[in-house]
Design an enzyme around this catalytic site. Structure first.
Site, short mmCIF file in Angstrom:
data_model
loop_
_atom_site.label_atom_id
_atom_site.label_comp_id
_atom_site.label_asym_id
_atom_site.label_seq_id
_atom_site.Cartn_x
_atom_site.Cartn_y
_atom_site.Cartn_z
N GLU A 46 0.84 -1.19 0.00
CA GLU A 46 0.00 0.00 0.00
C GLU A 46 0.89 1.25 0.00
O GLU A 46 1.90 1.31 0.68
CB GLU A 46 -0.90 0.01 1.24
CG GLU A 46 -1.85 1.20 1.28
CD GLU A 46 -2.71 1.23 2.53
OE1 GLU A 46 -3.87 1.63 2.43
OE2 GLU A 46 -2.21 0.84 3.61
N LYS A 128 -8.84 3.47 -2.29
CA LYS A 128 -9.39 2.99 -1.03
C LYS A 128 -10.68 3.74 -0.72
O LYS A 128 -10.73 4.97 -0.77
CB LYS A 128 -8.36 3.23 0.08
CG LYS A 128 -8.65 2.53 1.40
CD LYS A 128 -7.44 2.69 2.32
CE LYS A 128 -7.61 1.97 3.64
NZ LYS A 128 -6.39 2.07 4.47
N CYS A 163 -4.91 -2.57 2.81
CA CYS A 163 -4.90 -2.54 4.27
C CYS A 163 -6.20 -3.11 4.86
O CYS A 163 -6.58 -4.23 4.58
CB CYS A 163 -4.64 -1.12 4.74
SG CYS A 163 -4.08 -0.96 6.45
#
Length: 363
Positions: A46, A128, A163
């Site tokens: 990430e 995200k 994540c």
């Protein structure tokens, strides 16, 4: 027909903190190394470029401002020559690249992932959907047209999440419904359980991410799951600590958390704490069959007549314009960033600006 057997690489390395150019070159070096090793896929952590801003968890807003300014200046625009260089590296090595990066679009940063194909095409671009906790001080939310993950490729149906998205039951349900076979569970840099102080939940350290969340994803979805992780050095701790604050001196708690799991959750490999480089794995998609035969949550082991998920992939604009027919003009983020345009049509091909530097590797 997709390939059923191929080699893949998973990155566990320290980013080039606050240095876009160095980060791009290190990315290209790893792509070249994976390509030379015969890999068909390489997965990065990430926000690998320009590194995860873990300092935001440890200091206050005022202390963070100088680093936040530098972080924004070294984030990666998708319509940039730097990003095109990475795309060319994927094409030159005939490899799929799952890249995590801090994307800057207008004045907002996003925790972005791009899946680049062996022709240099951007096959999937996602952001995200919700930055985690204090990440909201740095990043914005993804939109309806930038959150889907799973893409049909010649390597199978490949998905990627960032994540804590990897423990989001709704995103997992969406991915499994699309028949995902290979999953990139991209993680940032995270301290280990030895740093945990009550009442901070154990969820907030690296060990559960590596050893509970990631194998659970593999088991629940029946996918090969690669979990690339960032690392930290003593020098990295200094660079990511603001002036006037005493930096930590032992980076070992941040290291050794990358993992690769089979579709049944069996651990394939993990690095030593002092290892920095590529983890390799030989993927066999046929191993997905028996795992999914036991529990296929998109088919025989689900009841859509009882439980369904509503998904809205439309982009919501602050300002909309009427088209010539009196309707509402629409466009996608992909179109606006020019990701639908072939690589060579965007800019003339240029040579890399730095020499290839080999990196360490492990099977």
């Amino acid at each position: 027909m997709p390939l059923t057997k191929y080699k893949a690489a998973c990155v566990t390395s320290e980013p080039c903190w606050f240095d876009l150019e160095a980060g791009v070159q290190k990315t290209i070096n790893f792509i070249n190394e994976a390509g030379a090793a015969g890999c068909k896929l390489i997965a990065f952590p990430e926000v690998w470029i320009p590194g995860y801003p873990y300092w935001m968890w440890k200091i206050n807003y005022q202390q963070s401002l100088p680093m936040l300014k530098s972080y924004r200046e070294n984030s990666l625009p998708m319509d940039s020559e730097e990003f095109r260089r990475i795309r060319r590296a994927a094409r030159d090595n005939q490899i799929y690249v799952s890249l995590g990066f801090s994307e800057i679009d207008h004045a907002t940063l996003y925790l972005a992932q791009a899946l680049i194909g062996p022709t240099g095409e951007v096959i999937n671009h996602r952001r995200k959907i919700k930055p985690t906790h204090v990440e909201k001080l740095v990043y914005g939310d993804g939109a309806g047209d930038t959150f889907k993950s799973v893409t049909q490729t010649e390597l199978g149906r490949l998905g990627q999440l960032n994540c804590w998205e990897n423990m989001n039951p709704f995103l997992k349900a969406l991915n499994v419904s699309e028949g995902e076979q290979i999953h990139i569970a991209a993680w940032p840099v995270y301290p280990g359980k030895e740093t945990l102080k009550y009442p901070d939940p154990a969820t907030n350290v690296a060990d559960p991410a590596s050893d509970l969340v990631t194998p659970a994803y593999a088991i629940e979805t029946g996918t090969w799951t690669l979990a690339p992780f960032q690392r930290l050095s003593v020098e990295g701790l200094k660079k990511t600590t603001p002036e006037g604050v005493e930096p930590e001196t032992d980076p070992s708690t941040y290291n050794g958390h990358a993992r690769i799991y089979k579709p049944d959750g069996t651990l394939v490999c993990k690095p030593d704490k002092d290892f920095d480089g590529l983890l390799f794995v030989d993927i066999d998609l046929n191993e997905c069959h028996l795992a999914k035969a036991l529990a296929d949550f998109s088919g025989h082991y689900m009841r859509p007549d009882l439980i369904r998920l509503l998904v809205d992939t439309r982009r919501k604009e602050l300002i909309t314009e009427a088209d010539t027919n009196g309707g509402i003009a629409t466009y996608t983020t992909r179109e606006r960033l020019g990701l639908n345009i072939p690589l060579d049509a965007q800019a003339p091909k240029q040579k890399a600006t730095a020499a290839d530097v080999p990196s360490s590797s492990v099977m």
